[in-house]
Every structure is written in structure tokens, then in C-alpha cells.
Design an enzyme around this catalytic site. Structure first.
Site, PDB file in Angstrom:
ATOM      1  N   THR A 100      50.127  44.190  24.230  1.00  0.00           N
ATOM      2  CA  THR A 100      49.843  45.234  23.228  1.00  0.00           C
ATOM      3  C   THR A 100      51.128  45.582  22.473  1.00  0.00           C
ATOM      4  OG1 THR A 100      48.059  46.172  24.546  1.00  0.00           O
ATOM      5  CG2 THR A 100      49.063  47.632  22.920  1.00  0.00           C
ATOM      6  N   GLU A 121      56.352  48.384  13.417  1.00  0.00           N
ATOM      7  CA  GLU A 121      57.201  49.525  13.080  1.00  0.00           C
ATOM      8  C   GLU A 121      58.685  49.176  13.193  1.00  0.00           C
ATOM      9  OE1 GLU A 121      54.211  52.892  14.943  1.00  0.00           O
ATOM     10  OE2 GLU A 121      55.587  51.841  16.243  1.00  0.00           O
ATOM     11  N   ASP A 172      49.835  57.345  19.907  1.00  0.00           N
ATOM     12  CA  ASP A 172      51.139  57.223  19.243  1.00  0.00           C
ATOM     13  C   ASP A 172      51.034  56.610  17.856  1.00  0.00           C
ATOM     14  OD1 ASP A 172      50.469  54.683  19.998  1.00  0.00           O
ATOM     15  OD2 ASP A 172      52.345  54.213  20.995  1.00  0.00           O
ATOM     16  N   ALA A 219      50.440  47.609  30.930  1.00  0.00           N
ATOM     17  CA  ALA A 219      51.824  47.120  31.040  1.00  0.00           C
ATOM     18  C   ALA A 219      52.845  48.219  31.337  1.00  0.00           C
ATOM     19  CB  ALA A 219      52.199  46.397  29.742  1.00  0.00           C
TER      20      ALA A 219
HETATM   21  P1  NAD Z   1      48.061  47.888  27.768  1.00  0.00           P
HETATM   22  O1  NAD Z   1      47.112  47.343  26.756  1.00  0.00           O
HETATM   23  O2  NAD Z   1      48.834  46.934  28.615  1.00  0.00           O
HETATM   24  O3  NAD Z   1      47.281  48.872  28.765  1.00  0.00           O
HETATM   25  C1  NAD Z   1      46.379  49.848  28.332  1.00  0.00           C
HETATM   26  C2  NAD Z   1      45.354  50.087  29.424  1.00  0.00           C
HETATM   27  O4  NAD Z   1      44.500  51.185  29.012  1.00  0.00           O
HETATM   28  C3  NAD Z   1      44.431  48.878  29.684  1.00  0.00           C
HETATM   29  O5  NAD Z   1      44.506  48.505  31.037  1.00  0.00           O
HETATM   30  C4  NAD Z   1      43.046  49.412  29.289  1.00  0.00           C
HETATM   31  O6  NAD Z   1      41.993  48.860  30.095  1.00  0.00           O
HETATM   32  C5  NAD Z   1      43.202  50.902  29.523  1.00  0.00           C
HETATM   33  N1  NAD Z   1      42.230  51.752  28.836  1.00  0.00           N
HETATM   34  C6  NAD Z   1      41.776  51.643  27.553  1.00  0.00           C
HETATM   35  N2  NAD Z   1      40.873  52.639  27.314  1.00  0.00           N
HETATM   36  C7  NAD Z   1      40.784  53.374  28.456  1.00  0.00           C
HETATM   37  C8  NAD Z   1      40.027  54.513  28.824  1.00  0.00           C
HETATM   38  N3  NAD Z   1      39.183  55.080  27.982  1.00  0.00           N
HETATM   39  N4  NAD Z   1      40.185  55.031  30.068  1.00  0.00           N
HETATM   40  C9  NAD Z   1      41.048  54.441  30.960  1.00  0.00           C
HETATM   41  N5  NAD Z   1      41.777  53.333  30.672  1.00  0.00           N
HETATM   42  C10 NAD Z   1      41.656  52.813  29.426  1.00  0.00           C
HETATM   43  O7  NAD Z   1      49.058  48.851  26.964  1.00  0.00           O
HETATM   44  P2  NAD Z   1      50.480  49.396  27.415  1.00  0.00           P
HETATM   45  O8  NAD Z   1      51.573  48.494  26.955  1.00  0.00           O
HETATM   46  O9  NAD Z   1      50.434  49.832  28.832  1.00  0.00           O
HETATM   47  O10 NAD Z   1      50.565  50.683  26.474  1.00  0.00           O
HETATM   48  C11 NAD Z   1      49.688  51.762  26.687  1.00  0.00           C
HETATM   49  C12 NAD Z   1      49.741  52.698  25.514  1.00  0.00           C
HETATM   50  O11 NAD Z   1      51.022  53.329  25.438  1.00  0.00           O
HETATM   51  C13 NAD Z   1      49.530  52.014  24.167  1.00  0.00           C
HETATM   52  O12 NAD Z   1      48.650  52.804  23.410  1.00  0.00           O
HETATM   53  C14 NAD Z   1      50.907  51.976  23.555  1.00  0.00           C
HETATM   54  O13 NAD Z   1      50.865  51.976  22.150  1.00  0.00           O
HETATM   55  C15 NAD Z   1      51.493  53.254  24.103  1.00  0.00           C
HETATM   56  N6  NAD Z   1      52.944  53.298  24.176  1.00  0.00           N
HETATM   57  C16 NAD Z   1      53.541  54.472  23.874  1.00  0.00           C
HETATM   58  C17 NAD Z   1      54.916  54.582  23.965  1.00  0.00           C
HETATM   59  C18 NAD Z   1      55.578  55.887  23.684  1.00  0.00           C
HETATM   60  O14 NAD Z   1      56.796  55.961  23.620  1.00  0.00           O
HETATM   61  N7  NAD Z   1      54.837  56.958  23.571  1.00  0.00           N
HETATM   62  C19 NAD Z   1      55.692  53.471  24.331  1.00  0.00           C
HETATM   63  C20 NAD Z   1      55.053  52.289  24.681  1.00  0.00           C
HETATM   64  C21 NAD Z   1      53.666  52.213  24.600  1.00  0.00           C
END
Ligand code: NAD
Length: 359
Positions: free
Chosen positions: A103, A75, A246, A158
Site C-alpha cells: 500500500t 506525495e 491520512d 504492514a
Molecule cells: P496495509 O494495506 O498493509 O494494511 C491495512 C489493513 O487494514 C489490511 O490488512 C486490511 O485488511 C485492513 N482493513 C481494511 N479495512 C478494514 C476494516 N474496515 N476493519 C479492519 N481492518 C481493515 O496498509 P499499511 O501499510 O499497514 O497502512 C495502513 C494505513 O496507514 C494506510 O491507510 C496508510 O495510508 C496509513 N499510513 C499512515 C501513516 C501516518 O503517518 N499516519 C503512515 C503510514 C501509513
């Protein structure tokens, strides 16, 4: 590290200051966060975000430009307030962690609208985690029950520790109840946050994590319409900070929770496509957070209300983060100068500059 000029003497002997662009690498960003202190960084960033939300109408706004694939999304997120222009490049690839990759990774640029010249190029993977957490907590400051101290955190990847620090610095939350389908993720958060003044409980189910929590943060990554929370799991009066849904086809909450909640969003044209509310008709009422922060719209209006921040991440938050980093660099040294812009002595003699470089 001291600022250092990476230009090539001989090719273009004295590039002007305007042609040298400060570049903040991941190493520099980490130094900057440590110099400022993570909680102060998040608090100050929160002030930048809130002040930009309060002048929301000034900005050029467009839903981010997304290129979707089976595995993820890439994006571009641009905006401008008329003085500065910023954009972020960011990806979202939930499968990446299985291959040892992030991710979400990102970098971004701030430019001067008057000249069009870039004034800052920076890593934004760490900065995105900081700005996402600062935004979540700034929103919760307006919506969560007053005096909230306990937060359930579902999804311990993360973004998690950043969320924890932001909610403590900005909202006073110091009790965390963690759950992740992968216990190694929860163990990592416990390890990273232990001894830092948090009261932490690792939980065996999402239901257990929500016991006694006034705030529920969902921050999972899965490229599907997931149901991390079902309606019967969510009690009245809580604030939900839904971060992980998102993208089109990527949500975390059951639709019935949305129907019980007062929903708050960043920029409706983007959130309707990417957020939890993609599950609802396009005219379902939502409140823009900038209106709440400006005092134009109410936030939480009753103790029993469920407030939901349907966070997707909007360009103005990245712009605030870029502005903040630029301002911090004025009194620091966490950058190098990149010879990124051509700077011929005669602005019309670009070819002459190229020719002279041969010798
Ligand atoms: P990440 O991959 O490091 O962590 C995601 C975690 O979710 C993993 O530890 C995974 O095991 C866990 N998970 C997956 N399915 C699950 C479930 N059903 N129940 C419980 N845990 C579960 O990702 P990240 O960098 O921490 O990002 C997390 C999310 O936030 C992503 O979807 C990312 O796109 C989103 N994000 C949103 C914004 C925003 O502004 N809204 C900004 C950054 C990231």
C-alpha cells in the site's frame, strides 16, 4: 555489506567525497535495524522525533504536495531546519495489496543546505513504518492514560508489528488485541510476534478487540470515508491513535467520536485536509503536538477524557528519521556510495567532462 564505490573510473577518475552519496537500500536498512535492534532503533528514533518537535518553529513547513488519482496518491514531503533539507517520496494505494504490492512505498533524501549537495539517499518504506510507529508511541507517551498496558490494534497490515514494538519500547504496552476484516492479516501478526514477549489475543470483531484496552490504534487502508469505530464502541478515558485516515476522502472514525475527543495533530494545515478532522468545520479546536512536547500546552487533563491523535504523517518526522539514519551510518557500514553528482575538475567545465568520457 561494506560501502562500495559504484562510480565509473575513467569517466571521472576521482570524484570527491562530496560527489559520492551514501545510498541505503532495503537490504541495508534491514541490516541497520538488526544491528541496532528494533526496540533500541525505535527508542532512539523517538528521541530524534521529540527533539525536532521541540524546535518545530525553526522548520520550513508546508502541507505535503499530493497528486491524487482514483486508486491512490503520490506525495512529496519536504522540510528544512536551515542546516539540513529533507524530502520523502511516498505513495498510498490501498488496492495494491490485492495485486501483491505494498500500500505504502517510499524513498527519501537528506541534503546539506550550505552546498545543496545530497548527503543521503535511502529507502523509506521500512523507515516510514518505523517513523510512523515511533511517532504514534511518542505521542501516546504524552497522552495515553499513565500505566497503559493494553492496546487494541484494528487493521493488521504492514504497519502493525512496528506499532506493536514502538508502543512496547516507548510506552510499556505489552498486551495486544488484534482485529482485521481479513483474518489472514491477523494471523500474520500473531505469527510474527509470537514468542517475543507480547500477550496477544486475536479478536473476531472490533468491539471485542477494544475490551480492556486503554489505547486503540486504527491502521486500516481503504480509499473511502470508512467507519472503523462508531461512537458507542469507544469508552471514556481511552487514547485513540488513528493512523489510517491520512488522505482527503479517507477516514476511519465516526464524526461523533471526534466531537467527544480532545484532538491532537501534527501540522493543522495538512491535517485539516487529510486527517479525521476533515469531517469537522475548519475552526474546530485542535492542539499541535509540538506544543504539548514543549510544555506549552497540556496533554491529557483528566482520566475520563478521550485523547485522539489524528495522525497523518508530517515531513518533520521523515526528516528526523533521515537524520537518525545518517548519524547511525557514521559508525556502521550499511550503505553503498553512489556516483550521483557530476564532479568535473573545473566546476564550470561540465561539458568538458562529458566530452572526455567519450574516449
Ligand atoms: P496495509 O494495506 O498493509 O494494511 C491495512 C489493513 O487494514 C489490511 O490488512 C486490511 O485488511 C485492513 N482493513 C481494511 N479495512 C478494514 C476494516 N474496515 N476493519 C479492519 N481492518 C481493515 O496498509 P499499511 O501499510 O499497514 O497502512 C495502513 C494505513 O496507514 C494506510 O491507510 C496508510 O495510508 C496509513 N499510513 C499512515 C501513516 C501516518 O503517518 N499516519 C503512515 C503510514 C501509513
Amino acid at each position: 555489506m561494506s560501502p562500495q564505490n559504484t562510480s565509473q573510473p575513467g569517466h571521472n577518475p576521482e570524484p570527491s567525497d562530496l560527489a559520492l552519496v551514501p545510498f541505503v537500500s532495503v537490504d541495508h536498512m534491514m541490516s541497520l535495524v538488526h544491528r541496532v535492534g528494533i526496540e533500541r532503533f525505535l527508542l532512539e528514533l523517538s528521541e530524534y522525533i521529540e527533539s525536532d518537535f521541540k524546535r518545530w518553529e525553526l522548520f520550513d513547513k508546508t502541507p505535503r504536495i499530493a497528486s491524487h488519482s482514483k486508486e491512490g496518491v503520490i506525495e512529496l514531503m519536504p522540510t528544512s531546519d536551515g542546516e539540513d533539507y529533507g524530502f520523502k517520496y511516498v505513495n498510498g494505494h490501498p488496492k495494491n495489496t490485492k495485486e501483491g504490492l505494498q500500500t505504502v512505498t517510499a524513498f527519501g533524501l537528506l541534503a546539506d543546505v550550505a552546498t545543496g549537495y545530497p548527503v543521503l539517499l535511502t529507502e523509506m518504506t521500512v523507515l516510514t513504518a518505523l517513523r510512523t510507529a515511533a511517532t504514534s508511541a511518542t505521542v501516546a507517551k504524552h497522552l495515553a492514560p499513565k500505566g497503559s498496558r493494553t492496546m487494541a490494534m484494528i487493521g493488521n497490515g504492514a504497519q502493525s508489528e512496528f506499532q506493536a514494538f514502538a508502543f512496547r519500547a516507548i510506552c510499556g504496552v505489552d498486551k495486544l488485541r488484534l482485529y482485521d476484516i481479513d483474518p489472514r492479516a491477523t494471523e500474520k501478526v500473531v505469527r510474527n510476534l509470537s514468542g517475543l514477549g507480547f500477550d496477544i489475543v486475536a479478536c473476531g470483531s472490533p468491539e471485542e478487540s477494544m475490551e480492556g484496552a486503554e489505547i486503540i490504534t486504527t491502521c486500516t487502508a481503504d480509499k473511502q470515508l470508512a467507519t472503523i469505530l462508531t461512537d458507542n464502541m469507544v469508552g471514556n478515558g481511552v487514547h485513540i491513535n488513528a493512523v489510517g485516515g491520512d488522505c482527503p476522502g479517507k477516514t476511519e472514525l465516526h464524526k461523533d467520536i471526534l466531537l467527544r475527543s480532545e484532538i491532537f495533530v501534527e501540522f493543522p494545515p495538512q491535517t485539516r485536509v487529510e486527517g479525521e478532522i476533515q469531517q469537522l468545520p475548519g475552526d474546530h479546536p485542535v492542539t499541535e503536538m509540538w506544543r504539548v512536547m514543549s510544555g506549552e500546552a497540556p496533554g491529557r487533563t483528566s482520566a475520563g477524557q478521550i485523547t485522539l491523535f489524528d495522525s497523518v504523517g508530517f515531513a518533520i518526522e521523515d526528516f528526523s528519521a533521515l537524520r537518525y539514519v545518517r548519524d547511525k551510518l557514521k559508525d556502521g557500514d550499511e550503505f553503498i556510495l553512489l556516483d550521483m553528482l557530476a564532479d568535473p575538475d573545473d566546476p564550470r567545465d561540465l561539458f568538458g567532462m562529458l566530452q572526455r568520457a567519450k574516449g
